[in-house]
Design an enzyme around this catalytic site. Structure first.
Site, mmCIF file in Angstrom:
data_model
loop_
_atom_site.group_PDB
_atom_site.id
_atom_site.type_symbol
_atom_site.label_atom_id
_atom_site.label_comp_id
_atom_site.label_asym_id
_atom_site.label_seq_id
_atom_site.Cartn_x
_atom_site.Cartn_y
_atom_site.Cartn_z
ATOM 1 N N GLY A 12 -40.602 18.299 -14.640
ATOM 2 C CA GLY A 12 -40.434 18.004 -16.059
ATOM 3 C C GLY A 12 -41.023 19.012 -17.029
ATOM 4 O O GLY A 12 -41.331 18.656 -18.170
ATOM 5 N N ARG A 69 -22.067 7.416 -3.957
ATOM 6 C CA ARG A 69 -22.297 8.201 -5.171
ATOM 7 C C ARG A 69 -21.674 7.511 -6.379
ATOM 8 O O ARG A 69 -22.222 7.557 -7.477
ATOM 9 C CB ARG A 69 -21.717 9.608 -5.010
ATOM 10 N N MET A 94 -31.365 17.080 -10.189
ATOM 11 C CA MET A 94 -30.927 17.731 -8.957
ATOM 12 C C MET A 94 -29.829 16.997 -8.198
ATOM 13 O O MET A 94 -29.603 17.266 -7.020
ATOM 14 C CB MET A 94 -32.135 17.964 -8.035
ATOM 15 N N ARG A 95 -29.124 16.070 -8.847
ATOM 16 C CA ARG A 95 -27.976 15.407 -8.206
ATOM 17 C C ARG A 95 -26.700 15.936 -8.837
ATOM 18 O O ARG A 95 -26.664 16.151 -10.061
ATOM 19 C CB ARG A 95 -28.004 13.884 -8.421
ATOM 20 N N LEU A 97 -23.289 15.301 -10.355
ATOM 21 C CA LEU A 97 -22.643 14.142 -10.972
ATOM 22 C C LEU A 97 -21.171 14.102 -10.572
ATOM 23 O O LEU A 97 -20.508 15.144 -10.525
ATOM 24 C CB LEU A 97 -22.765 14.218 -12.495
ATOM 25 N N ASN A 111 -26.619 21.507 -19.239
ATOM 26 C CA ASN A 111 -27.503 21.709 -18.076
ATOM 27 C C ASN A 111 -28.209 23.046 -18.221
ATOM 28 O O ASN A 111 -27.663 23.983 -18.801
ATOM 29 C CB ASN A 111 -26.646 21.728 -16.795
ATOM 30 N N HIS A 113 -29.662 26.046 -15.828
ATOM 31 C CA HIS A 113 -29.579 26.539 -14.449
ATOM 32 C C HIS A 113 -30.389 27.833 -14.350
ATOM 33 O O HIS A 113 -30.270 28.708 -15.218
ATOM 34 C CB HIS A 113 -28.111 26.806 -14.090
ATOM 35 N N GLN A 177 -38.964 31.576 -19.704
ATOM 36 C CA GLN A 177 -37.828 31.770 -20.616
ATOM 37 C C GLN A 177 -36.968 30.514 -20.739
ATOM 38 O O GLN A 177 -36.402 30.241 -21.800
ATOM 39 C CB GLN A 177 -36.969 32.957 -20.163
HETATM 40 C C1 GRF Z 1 -35.669 24.514 -13.553
HETATM 41 O O1 GRF Z 1 -35.826 25.776 -12.985
HETATM 42 C C2 GRF Z 1 -34.238 24.265 -13.939
HETATM 43 O O2 GRF Z 1 -33.564 25.408 -14.375
HETATM 44 C C3 GRF Z 1 -33.642 23.792 -12.634
HETATM 45 O O3 GRF Z 1 -34.654 22.984 -12.068
HETATM 46 C C4 GRF Z 1 -35.930 23.406 -12.537
HETATM 47 C C5 GRF Z 1 -36.588 22.220 -13.161
HETATM 48 O O4 GRF Z 1 -37.936 22.449 -13.504
HETATM 49 N N1 GRF Z 1 -32.379 23.145 -12.854
HETATM 50 P P1 GRF Z 1 -38.710 21.415 -14.402
HETATM 51 O O5 GRF Z 1 -38.585 20.046 -13.750
HETATM 52 O O6 GRF Z 1 -38.111 21.433 -15.768
HETATM 53 O O7 GRF Z 1 -40.130 21.872 -14.412
#
Ligand code: GRF
Length: 216
Positions: A12, A69, A94-95, A97, A111, A113, A177
């Site tokens: 988070g 799912r 991390m799922r 959708l 999202n 990434h 970043q």
């Molecule tokens: C981040 O690197 C985000 O880009 C990826 O998962 C990680 C989540 O980190 N999708 P956090 O839970 O926000 O610390």
């Protein structure tokens, strides 16, 4: 009020960056927007504590409790819809959708990434970047489409890859970043500056350097 729901699966830190920015920039007054709920598919993750620290409802829709799912997606959609969000943010969710959910929220689901898409979709992006030997790596905020990590790009942040990097040092540089990029991109969406044109996201009234963050 424009309601924002944030979906997480873990730590988070991106969520924290969003909550901190919303508070510092007083989004409720300046944008008429508020993060009204945080939903995690995993119980007991630190991101839920982050939500509570900011006095935002922290909800768990545990994917393990659902046998398919589709059932999970339905439960998740019900939880999301109860907050009537204008925008839904996947911040380390991390799922994957399912198509019904993606279509339901098309154009208001974003999202973050950890790579410069379209390079390195999927997991283990930092390891792959190092294995291939790219000199520049980074993060992307994009609309979610049915193709995983394939939706229209809103903004990106680039960082150098250093010879001494391992996946952990590179991930940390990118993450710093991400914490700048995600709040900015979300603000642009809330300001209704972002639209789809010809399968791409067009952003109006923004300096190019606000959509392409470069760090030395
Ligand atoms: C981040 O690197 C985000 O880009 C990826 O998962 C990680 C989540 O980190 N999708 P956090 O839970 O926000 O610390």
């Amino acid at each position: 009020m424009k309601n924002i729901v944030v979906l997480i699966s873990g730590r988070g830190t991106n969520l924290e960056a969003l909550l901190r920015t919303a508070r510092t920039e007083q989004w409720s007054a300046t944008l008429g927007a508020a993060i009204v709920a945080v939903i995690s598919n995993r119980p007991d993750v630190t991101g839920l504590d982050v939500a509570r620290q900011y006095e935002v409802p922290a909800i768990v829709v545990a994917h393990r409790k659902y046998s398919t799912r589709e059932d999970f997606d339905r439960a998740l959609a019900a939880a999301i819809d109860s907050y009537e969000p204008s925008v839904i943010v996947l911040a380390g969710f991390m799922r994957v959708l399912g198509p019904l959910l993606v279509r339901r929220y098309e154009g208001r689901l974003i999202n973050i990434h950890p790579s410069l898409l379209p390079a390195f979709p999927g997991l283990r992006t930092h390891e792959e970047a190092l294995a291939v030997g790219v000199r520049i790596h980074g993060a992307t905020v994009h609309f979610v489409s049915e193709q995983v990590d394939g939706g229209a790009i809103i903004a990106q942040a680039a960082v150098p890859v250093r010879p001494e990097d391992d996946a952990a040092t590179l991930a940390a540089r990118v993450l710093e970043q991400e914490h700048r990029l995600l709040p900015r991109a979300l603000r642009l969406v809330l300001e209704q500056r972002v639209s789809f044109e010809g399968g791409r996201a067009r952003v109006r009234g923004v300096a190019p350097e606000d959509l392409a963050l470069l760090s030395p």
